[in-house]
Scaffold this motif. Structure first.
Motif, PDB file in Angstrom:
ATOM      1  N   PHE A 200      42.651  59.392  33.001  1.00 21.97           N
ATOM      2  CA  PHE A 200      43.555  60.483  32.616  1.00 21.97           C
ATOM      3  C   PHE A 200      44.910  59.923  32.190  1.00 21.97           C
ATOM      4  CE2 PHE A 200      46.861  63.604  33.611  1.00 21.97           C
ATOM      5  CZ  PHE A 200      46.442  64.630  32.787  1.00 21.97           C
ATOM      6  N   PHE A 201      45.424  58.976  32.961  1.00 19.21           N
ATOM      7  CA  PHE A 201      46.716  58.351  32.684  1.00 19.21           C
ATOM      8  C   PHE A 201      46.708  57.710  31.279  1.00 19.21           C
ATOM      9  CE2 PHE A 201      49.166  54.317  33.006  1.00 19.21           C
ATOM     10  CZ  PHE A 201      50.443  54.838  33.172  1.00 19.21           C
ATOM     11  N   PHE A 202      45.691  56.907  30.992  1.00 22.51           N
ATOM     12  CA  PHE A 202      45.620  56.241  29.677  1.00 22.51           C
ATOM     13  C   PHE A 202      45.403  57.268  28.553  1.00 22.51           C
ATOM     14  CE2 PHE A 202      44.192  52.315  32.118  1.00 22.51           C
ATOM     15  CZ  PHE A 202      45.384  51.633  31.928  1.00 22.51           C
ATOM     16  N   ALA A 203      44.609  58.308  28.844  1.00 22.03           N
ATOM     17  CA  ALA A 203      44.345  59.337  27.834  1.00 22.03           C
ATOM     18  C   ALA A 203      45.636  60.052  27.444  1.00 22.03           C
ATOM     19  CB  ALA A 203      43.310  60.342  28.345  1.00 22.03           C
ATOM     20  N   VAL A 204      46.477  60.349  28.454  1.00 20.92           N
ATOM     21  CA  VAL A 204      47.747  61.030  28.180  1.00 20.92           C
ATOM     22  C   VAL A 204      48.664  60.129  27.353  1.00 20.92           C
ATOM     23  CG1 VAL A 204      49.863  61.910  29.263  1.00 20.92           C
ATOM     24  CG2 VAL A 204      47.631  62.568  30.159  1.00 20.92           C
ATOM     25  N   SER A 211      50.647  62.044  19.153  1.00 17.33           N
ATOM     26  CA  SER A 211      51.420  63.245  18.816  1.00 17.33           C
ATOM     27  C   SER A 211      52.799  62.871  18.284  1.00 17.33           C
ATOM     28  CB  SER A 211      51.608  64.132  20.041  1.00 17.33           C
ATOM     29  OG  SER A 211      50.369  64.426  20.602  1.00 17.33           O
ATOM     30  N   LEU A 212      53.433  61.881  18.920  1.00 17.26           N
ATOM     31  CA  LEU A 212      54.775  61.480  18.483  1.00 17.26           C
ATOM     32  C   LEU A 212      54.739  60.932  17.065  1.00 17.26           C
ATOM     33  CD1 LEU A 212      56.266  59.839  21.718  1.00 17.26           C
ATOM     34  CD2 LEU A 212      56.817  62.062  20.687  1.00 17.26           C
ATOM     35  N   VAL A 213      53.733  60.084  16.791  1.00 15.79           N
ATOM     36  CA  VAL A 213      53.597  59.533  15.441  1.00 15.79           C
ATOM     37  C   VAL A 213      53.328  60.667  14.446  1.00 15.79           C
ATOM     38  CG1 VAL A 213      52.164  58.063  13.946  1.00 15.79           C
ATOM     39  CG2 VAL A 213      52.822  57.258  16.219  1.00 15.79           C
ATOM     40  N   GLY A 214      52.455  61.604  14.848  1.00  7.37           N
ATOM     41  CA  GLY A 214      52.112  62.736  13.986  1.00  7.37           C
ATOM     42  C   GLY A 214      53.313  63.621  13.689  1.00  7.37           C
ATOM     43  N   LEU A 215      54.120  63.880  14.729  1.00  7.39           N
ATOM     44  CA  LEU A 215      55.300  64.736  14.552  1.00  7.39           C
ATOM     45  C   LEU A 215      56.353  64.027  13.711  1.00  7.39           C
ATOM     46  CD1 LEU A 215      55.753  66.291  18.118  1.00  7.39           C
ATOM     47  CD2 LEU A 215      55.127  67.494  15.998  1.00  7.39           C
ATOM     48  N   PHE A 220      51.826  66.864  11.613  1.00  3.88           N
ATOM     49  CA  PHE A 220      51.551  68.148  12.237  1.00  3.88           C
ATOM     50  C   PHE A 220      52.768  68.781  12.886  1.00  3.88           C
ATOM     51  CE2 PHE A 220      50.510  65.530  15.878  1.00  3.88           C
ATOM     52  CZ  PHE A 220      49.534  64.655  15.461  1.00  3.88           C
ATOM     53  N   ARG A 221      52.632  70.122  13.055  1.00  4.59           N
ATOM     54  CA  ARG A 221      53.706  70.931  13.615  1.00  4.59           C
ATOM     55  C   ARG A 221      53.685  70.793  15.133  1.00  4.59           C
ATOM     56  NH1 ARG A 221      50.658  75.251  12.915  1.00  4.59           N
ATOM     57  NH2 ARG A 221      49.055  74.122  11.812  1.00  4.59           N
ATOM     58  N   ALA A 225      47.532  72.720  18.285  1.00  9.33           N
ATOM     59  CA  ALA A 225      46.554  72.269  19.279  1.00  9.33           C
ATOM     60  C   ALA A 225      45.796  71.057  18.739  1.00  9.33           C
ATOM     61  CB  ALA A 225      45.582  73.405  19.599  1.00  9.33           C
ATOM     62  N   ILE A 226      45.738  69.976  19.519  1.00  8.42           N
ATOM     63  CA  ILE A 226      44.909  68.840  19.124  1.00  8.42           C
ATOM     64  C   ILE A 226      43.842  68.633  20.190  1.00  8.42           C
ATOM     65  CG2 ILE A 226      45.810  67.064  17.540  1.00  8.42           C
ATOM     66  CD1 ILE A 226      47.855  66.330  19.586  1.00  8.42           C
ATOM     67  N   PRO A 227      42.617  68.310  19.755  1.00  7.18           N
ATOM     68  CA  PRO A 227      41.562  68.090  20.743  1.00  7.18           C
ATOM     69  C   PRO A 227      41.891  66.874  21.616  1.00  7.18           C
ATOM     70  CG  PRO A 227      40.797  67.529  18.535  1.00  7.18           C
ATOM     71  CD  PRO A 227      42.145  68.156  18.383  1.00  7.18           C
ATOM     72  N   PHE A 228      41.696  67.024  22.916  1.00  2.00           N
ATOM     73  CA  PHE A 228      42.026  65.963  23.871  1.00  2.00           C
ATOM     74  C   PHE A 228      40.860  64.976  24.011  1.00  2.00           C
ATOM     75  CE2 PHE A 228      43.481  65.079  28.502  1.00  2.00           C
ATOM     76  CZ  PHE A 228      44.345  64.080  28.085  1.00  2.00           C
ATOM     77  N   GLY A 229      39.648  65.427  23.647  1.00  2.00           N
ATOM     78  CA  GLY A 229      38.440  64.616  23.814  1.00  2.00           C
ATOM     79  C   GLY A 229      38.539  63.183  23.298  1.00  2.00           C
ATOM     80  N   PRO A 230      38.989  62.980  22.041  1.00  7.77           N
ATOM     81  CA  PRO A 230      39.077  61.619  21.527  1.00  7.77           C
ATOM     82  C   PRO A 230      40.019  60.724  22.347  1.00  7.77           C
ATOM     83  CG  PRO A 230      39.288  63.200  19.748  1.00  7.77           C
ATOM     84  CD  PRO A 230      39.296  63.987  21.020  1.00  7.77           C
ATOM     85  N   PHE A 231      41.060  61.306  22.950  1.00 10.66           N
ATOM     86  CA  PHE A 231      41.988  60.513  23.757  1.00 10.66           C
ATOM     87  C   PHE A 231      41.397  60.194  25.124  1.00 10.66           C
ATOM     88  CE2 PHE A 231      44.546  63.095  20.836  1.00 10.66           C
ATOM     89  CZ  PHE A 231      45.000  62.057  20.044  1.00 10.66           C
ATOM     90  N   ILE A 232      40.575  61.118  25.633  1.00 10.18           N
ATOM     91  CA  ILE A 232      39.869  60.824  26.889  1.00 10.18           C
ATOM     92  C   ILE A 232      38.904  59.662  26.640  1.00 10.18           C
ATOM     93  CG2 ILE A 232      38.434  61.765  28.746  1.00 10.18           C
ATOM     94  CD1 ILE A 232      39.337  64.575  27.852  1.00 10.18           C
ATOM     95  N   PHE A 233      38.281  59.692  25.476  1.00  5.69           N
ATOM     96  CA  PHE A 233      37.392  58.583  25.085  1.00  5.69           C
ATOM     97  C   PHE A 233      38.188  57.274  25.018  1.00  5.69           C
ATOM     98  CE2 PHE A 233      35.660  56.234  21.285  1.00  5.69           C
ATOM     99  CZ  PHE A 233      34.642  55.611  21.984  1.00  5.69           C
ATOM    100  N   ALA A 234      39.332  57.288  24.305  1.00  2.00           N
ATOM    101  CA  ALA A 234      40.159  56.081  24.175  1.00  2.00           C
ATOM    102  C   ALA A 234      40.636  55.618  25.555  1.00  2.00           C
ATOM    103  CB  ALA A 234      41.352  56.363  23.267  1.00  2.00           C
ATOM    104  N   GLY A 235      41.074  56.579  26.382  1.00  3.41           N
ATOM    105  CA  GLY A 235      41.555  56.242  27.725  1.00  3.41           C
ATOM    106  C   GLY A 235      40.469  55.601  28.569  1.00  3.41           C
TER     107      GLY A 235
END
Ligand SMILES: [Zn+2]
Length: 255
Positions: A200-204, A211-215, A220-221, A225-235
Motif C-alpha cells: 500500500f505504501f509503495f502504491a501510494v 498524479s503530480l507529473v500528470g497535474l 489531467f485535472r 478519478a484515476i484507477p488505483f489498480g495499476p499502482f497497486i500492481f507497481a507497488g
C-alpha cells in the motif's frame, strides 16, 4: 546446471508467462462484462469476428496486425501486448530472483491477480468480485499447503489490508473504490501484514508521483478519478523485489 540449459529454462518460463498474460487480458476484459472467460473463443471486441490462431499469438500478433483489426480496422490497445510482455518478463524475473520455491509461487500468484485487475481497472475502472473470489480461494489454498509462521499470519494480513483500506476510505471520504478494499484484504492472506502494508505504501508513492507529473504537465485535472489498480500492481512489484531491503534499511534507520 549448465548455462545453456538455464537460458532454455528462462526462455520457457518467459513464453509460458506470455501465454498466461494473453489469458489474463481476456479474464480482465471479460470479467468486467460478466462474460465467461473460456467460451466463446477470442473475438474482436469491436466487430465480433472470431480471431484466427495467427491473430492470437501473444505480442507477435499485435505487430503482425499493425495494431488494428483486419475486418473493421479498429485500433487494438497497446495495453494488451505490453501486459503480455510484462507477464512473461515478471514470470522469468521471479523465477531468477526468488530464493525459495514458495516465494517463487507466491510471486507468480500475486502478479497474476494484479495483472488481471490492472486490465479491468484501466478498461472499466473496476475490480471484479469474481476475480477476487477465485484468488481468495487460491491464496487460502496456497497458505494451507505452505503455512505461515505463525499460522494465523494470513488472517492478520487479511485484517490489516481490510482495516487499513477502510480507514483510508473513511478519511478520504470515499476517494478509493470498494474493490480496492477487498483487493488488499485478499492480498494480505498471501503476503501477511507487513508486506500488504508495504505494498500500500509503495502504491501510494507511485500514484502520487504519477498524479503530480500528470497535474504539472496539465494532462489531467485535479479531482479526476484515476484507477488505483495499476499502482497497486507497481507497488507490489517494488515490494516483492525490494521490500525486505527497504524494511532492513528502515529498521537500521530507526535504530
Ligand atoms: Zn474488428
Amino acid at each position: 546446471m549448465p548455462a545453456s540449459l538455464m537460458i532454455i529454462n528462462y526462455m520457457s518460463i518467459f513464453l509460458v508467462g506470455l501465454v498466461l498474460g494473453s489469458f489474463y487480458n481476456v479474464v480482465g476484459l471479460r470479467s468486467v462484462k460478466g462474460e465467461s472467460v473460456i467460451f466463446p473463443g477470442s473475438y474482436c471486441y469491436s466487430c465480433g469476428r472470431k480471431l484466427t490462431y495467427l491473430e492470437m499469438v501473444p505480442v507477435f500478433s499485435y505487430f503482425l496486425l499493425k495494431g488494428q483489426c483486419k475486418s473493421c480496422n479498429v485500433k487494438i490497445s497497446p495495453l494488451y501486448p505490453i501486459l503480455e510482455f510484462l507477464t512473461g518478463l515478471l514470470f522469468a524475473v521471479v523465477f531468477v530472483a526468488a530464493d525459495s520455491l514458495s516465494y517463487m509461487y507466491l510471486g507468480w500468484l500475486l502478479f497474476s491477480l494484479l495483472l488481471i485487475i490492472t486490465v479491468s481497472d484501466l478498461k472499466a475502472m473496476m475490480i471484479p468480485d469474481k476475480v477476487l473470489f477465485v484468488f481468495l480461494l487460491i491464496f487460502i489454498f496456497y497458505r494451507i499447503i505452505i503455512p505461515m509462521t505463525p499460522w494465523w499470519g494470513p488472517i492478520l494480513g487479511f485484517c490489516a489490508g481490510f482495516l487499513l483500506l477502510n480507514f483510508i476510505y473513511i478519511i478520504s471520504r470515499g476517494n478509493i473504490g470498494g474493490g480496492d478494499i477487498k483487493l488488499f484484504a485478499v492480498i494480505g492472506i498471501l503476503t501477511g501484514w507487513q508486506q500488504v502494508l508495504l505494498i500500500f505504501f509503495f502504491a501510494v508513492i507511485c500514484g502520487t508521483m504519477f498524479s503530480l507529473v500528470g497535474l504539472a504537465s496539465g494532462r489531467f485535472r485535479s479531482k479526476q478519478a484515476i484507477p488505483f489498480g495499476p499502482f497497486i500492481f507497481a507497488g507490489s512489484v517494488i515490494c516483492y523485489f525490494f521490500g525486505e531491503h527497504f524494511l532492513e534499511w528502515y529498521i537500521s534507520f530507526l535504530g
